[in-house]
Design an enzyme around this catalytic site. Structure first.
Site, PDB file in Angstrom:
ATOM      1  N   GLU A 132      31.515  19.496 -11.367  1.00 53.83           N
ATOM      2  CA  GLU A 132      30.843  20.021 -11.970  1.00 53.83           C
ATOM      3  C   GLU A 132      30.042  21.231 -10.377  1.00 53.83           C
ATOM      4  OE1 GLU A 132      27.414  16.719 -11.685  1.00 53.83           O
ATOM      5  OE2 GLU A 132      26.423  18.440 -13.166  1.00 53.83           O
ATOM      6  N   HIS A 177      27.897   6.559 -13.600  1.00 52.69           N
ATOM      7  CA  HIS A 177      26.579   5.909 -12.646  1.00 52.69           C
ATOM      8  C   HIS A 177      26.944   5.430 -11.186  1.00 52.69           C
ATOM      9  CE1 HIS A 177      24.324   7.731 -16.699  1.00 52.69           C
ATOM     10  NE2 HIS A 177      25.142   8.671 -16.245  1.00 52.69           N
ATOM     11  N   ASP A 217       0.811  -1.057  -0.002  1.00 54.75           N
ATOM     12  CA  ASP A 217      -0.008  -0.136   0.317  1.00 54.75           C
ATOM     13  C   ASP A 217       0.729   1.431  -0.131  1.00 54.75           C
ATOM     14  OD1 ASP A 217      -2.852  -0.782  -0.168  1.00 54.75           O
ATOM     15  OD2 ASP A 217      -2.775  -0.974   2.317  1.00 54.75           O
ATOM     16  N   ARG A 254      35.959  14.126 -10.896  1.00 55.42           N
ATOM     17  CA  ARG A 254      35.106  15.015 -12.601  1.00 55.42           C
ATOM     18  C   ARG A 254      34.681  16.401 -11.137  1.00 55.42           C
ATOM     19  NH1 ARG A 254      31.105  11.570 -13.249  1.00 55.42           N
ATOM     20  NH2 ARG A 254      29.597  11.674 -11.458  1.00 55.42           N
ATOM     21  N   GLU A 309      30.893  19.804 -16.966  1.00 53.29           N
ATOM     22  CA  GLU A 309      31.475  19.268 -15.359  1.00 53.29           C
ATOM     23  C   GLU A 309      32.522  18.057 -15.779  1.00 53.29           C
ATOM     24  OE1 GLU A 309      28.046  15.836 -15.338  1.00 53.29           O
ATOM     25  OE2 GLU A 309      26.634  16.870 -16.193  1.00 53.29           O
ATOM     26  N   TYR A 338      38.602   9.885 -15.881  1.00 54.97           N
ATOM     27  CA  TYR A 338      38.512   8.508 -15.276  1.00 54.97           C
ATOM     28  C   TYR A 338      39.750   7.012 -15.559  1.00 54.97           C
ATOM     29  CZ  TYR A 338      34.947  10.861 -14.921  1.00 54.97           C
ATOM     30  OH  TYR A 338      33.341  12.455 -14.731  1.00 54.97           O
ATOM     31  N   ASP A 378      28.497  13.624  -6.122  1.00 55.86           N
ATOM     32  CA  ASP A 378      27.932  13.818  -7.718  1.00 55.86           C
ATOM     33  C   ASP A 378      26.119  14.339  -6.859  1.00 55.86           C
ATOM     34  OD1 ASP A 378      26.247  14.951  -9.130  1.00 55.86           O
ATOM     35  OD2 ASP A 378      27.308  13.204 -11.130  1.00 55.86           O
ATOM     36  N   HIS A 398      18.426  16.648 -16.038  1.00 57.78           N
ATOM     37  CA  HIS A 398      18.318  16.613 -17.292  1.00 57.78           C
ATOM     38  C   HIS A 398      17.854  17.868 -18.104  1.00 57.78           C
ATOM     39  CE1 HIS A 398      22.142  13.563 -17.344  1.00 57.78           C
ATOM     40  NE2 HIS A 398      22.806  13.893 -16.661  1.00 57.78           N
ATOM     41  N   ASP A 421      23.086  20.040  -9.156  1.00 60.37           N
ATOM     42  CA  ASP A 421      23.772  19.013  -9.746  1.00 60.37           C
ATOM     43  C   ASP A 421      25.062  19.711  -9.924  1.00 60.37           C
ATOM     44  OD1 ASP A 421      23.890  17.079 -10.819  1.00 60.37           O
ATOM     45  OD2 ASP A 421      23.999  17.686 -13.147  1.00 60.37           O
ATOM     46  N   HIS A 472      24.839  19.671 -19.411  1.00 61.73           N
ATOM     47  CA  HIS A 472      23.407  19.661 -20.451  1.00 61.73           C
ATOM     48  C   HIS A 472      23.021  20.681 -19.643  1.00 61.73           C
ATOM     49  CE1 HIS A 472      23.072  18.061 -16.090  1.00 61.73           C
ATOM     50  NE2 HIS A 472      24.185  17.462 -16.142  1.00 61.73           N
ATOM     51  N   HIS A 519      32.342  11.383 -21.732  1.00 61.45           N
ATOM     52  CA  HIS A 519      30.861  12.806 -21.840  1.00 61.45           C
ATOM     53  C   HIS A 519      30.934  13.206 -21.600  1.00 61.45           C
ATOM     54  CE1 HIS A 519      31.571  14.412 -17.457  1.00 61.45           C
ATOM     55  NE2 HIS A 519      32.015  12.997 -16.965  1.00 61.45           N
TER      56      HIS A 519
HETATM   57  N1  GLY Z   1      23.739  14.090 -12.042  1.00 59.31           N
HETATM   58  C1  GLY Z   1      23.569  13.420 -13.317  1.00 59.31           C
HETATM   59  C2  GLY Z   1      25.084  14.693 -14.059  1.00 59.31           C
HETATM   60  O1  GLY Z   1      25.646  15.241 -13.827  1.00 59.31           O
HETATM   61  O2  GLY Z   1      24.098  14.709 -15.279  1.00 59.31           O
HETATM   62 MN    MN Z   2      25.505  17.169 -14.282  1.00 59.19          MN
HETATM   63 MN    MN Z   3      25.977  15.648 -11.551  1.00 62.77          MN
END
Ligand code: GLY
Ligand code: MN
Ligand code: MN
Length: 449
Positions: A417, A245, A39, A415, A394, A398, A262, A367, A273, A360, A356
């Site tokens: 960001e 991820h 529930d 990273r 960002e 790696y 992150d 995103h 973010d 974004h 990457h």
């Molecule tokens: N936290 C997701 C990204 O950095 O795009």
């Molecule tokens: Mn991001």
């Molecule tokens: Mn991020």
């Protein structure tokens, strides 16, 4: 709870209506509730588009907009749950149509249960219907039912819409450029997330579990009034930082490792973010510092490429050049194989270490919506930036163990960001309170409360 003033939502509805065909109707439901198990429901999160136009957060709601036609002004109609004293004992307050109409400034409001009788009336003689076309089978089926109900009246001369448009691209373009009310919320979301990162750094020490640092973040988000994390937090120690991820967050950290976090909160419907990477023992090793400062320099180069009129792709290209030059200088990429940075980039020599993009759009969704390219041109160039757009910056690096990869860099993942808004002459960082320089980080990590 901060939200845009009611007048802002009305202004957004008016702008949308002005972009629609005269007399056309738009239908926009909010998100459904989703069962988690038994529930128990997942925490409810409204649909971003619906919220953008209403500020209304209850489930089982639909916004209908009728564009102006000749003398007839545009109208907005909200369908929502009726008051229900018994359900409200269990689930809490609901506005009901009457109070919702007054509070949210729509022209009319009706019980959601009336939608199947009201919508065919609203659609009668409308030339076109806008909705999230072909994105949700259940909505497609409901639309078909409403339109069929209008077609059934053909003998009396009533016409049904015979043009169907995708509503979302119109809204995507509006959402892409943030107004002042949105920017104020996003700045606050960024500041809360920055404080949360600082809190996690203070709590770090060798041996701490990743989930303990996650708990510090979540505490800081909620303590400052943010309703949710904007996405699942990544707390990645050691080699986990090379998993983009990663979110198991269940490993115990060890002395000498970096931790990549992150994480960002969602405040009043808007995401932040942030990524920070720091040594769990408070001191960067030489190899860690070298790569960290390379990523930091890449981010600085990216910031310098952000201004109105510059192409969206520019800040990624700027960051990439710095990163690839560093990879060549440090022997991550074999210098003997490439005559220049451009050659190395053209050959995608960086991809094993940087796979990457550099950012974004950011907004209600982490995103966020909005086209990245100008699709009206045949070659679809990257679109120019405009003041009020918000994006993340960002860059990262790696390094997985591998033949020919200098061993001192193995398993280092970094990273950095931040969130920025494009201003009239450059960009403004919304997340600048998250400690970032080597000196700031080394002074803070492990300091406790
Ligand atoms: N936290 C997701 C990204 O950095 O795009
Ligand atoms: Mn991001
Ligand atoms: Mn991020």
């Amino acid at each position: 709870m901060t939200a845009a003033p009611e007048a802002d939502y009305a202004a957004r509805r008016a702008r949308l209506a002005a972009r629609m065909q005269p007399g056309a109707v738009a239908v926009l439901p909010t998100a459904p509730e989703t069962t988690r198990n038994g529930d128990s429901e997942y925490p409810y999160r409204h649909d971003s588009y619906f919220y953008y136009l209403t500020g209304f957060k209850e489930p089982d709601s639909v916004l209908v907009l009728v564009a102006a036609h000749g003398e007839r002004p545009a109208r907005s109609i909200l369908f929502c749950r009726e008051k229900h004293p018994e359900r409200e004992i269990w689930d809490g307050f609901r506005y009901g149509p009457q109070a919702a109409r007054d509070a949210f400034g729509v022209d009319e409001a009706h019980p959601i249960d009336a939608i199947d009788t009201e919508l065919p009336r609203i659609l009668a003689n409308a030339p076109a219907l806008y909705y999230a076309l072909a994105s949700n089978a259940a909505l497609d089926a409901r639309v078909q039912g409403w339109v069929k109900a209008v077609r059934a009246l053909a003998r009396s001369g009533t016409t049904a819409p015979d043009a169907f448009h995708n509503l979302l691209p119109l809204l995507d373009e509006m959402r892409l450029v943030k107004d002042d009310a949105e920017l104020a919320i996003m700045a606050r979301a960024g500041a809360i997330s920055g404080q949360a990162h600082a809190r996690a750094m203070r709590a770090a020490r060798p041996g701490v579990f990743e989930y303990e640092l996650e708990a510090e973040l979540l505490y800081a988000f909620r303590k400052s009034g943010a309703q949710f994390p904007a996405y699942t937090s990544i707390v990645a120690s050691g080699a986990n930082a090379c998993v983009l991820h990663y979110n198991a967050n269940d490993r115990q950290t060890r002395d000498g490792e970096l931790v990549l976090i992150d994480a960002g909160c969602e405040l009043d419907g808007y995401a932040s973010d942030i990524t920070r990477t720091f040594p769990v023992n408070g001191r960067f090793s030489d190899a860690q510092r070298t790569l960290y400062e390379l990523v930091l320099a890449a981010q600085e180069a990216a910031f310098a490429a952000i201004a109105p009129g510059r192409p969206y792709s520019g800040f990624h290209e700027a960051a990439l050049r710095v990163l690839v030059q560093g990879m060549l200088d440090l022997g991550l990429v074999d210098r003997s194989l490439y005559a220049s940075v451009d050659d190395a980039i053209a050959a995608k020599a960086h991809v094993p270490f940087y796979m990457h993009g550099t950012g974004h759009w950011l907004g209600m969704d982490v995103h966020d919506v909005g086209a990245y390219r100008d699709t009206t041109h045949a070659d679809k160039p990257s679109r120019p930036l405009r003041a009020g757009m918000v994006l993340t910056v960002e860059p990262g690096i790696y390094v997985r163990p591998g033949e020919g990869v200098p061993e001192q860099y193995w398993n280092i993942g970094i990273r950095i960001e931040d969130d920025v808004v494009v201003t009239d002459d450059g960009c403004r960082i919304l997340t600048g309170n998250a400690p970032k320089s080597v000196a700031e980080i080394e002074a803070l990590v492990g300091r406790g409360e």
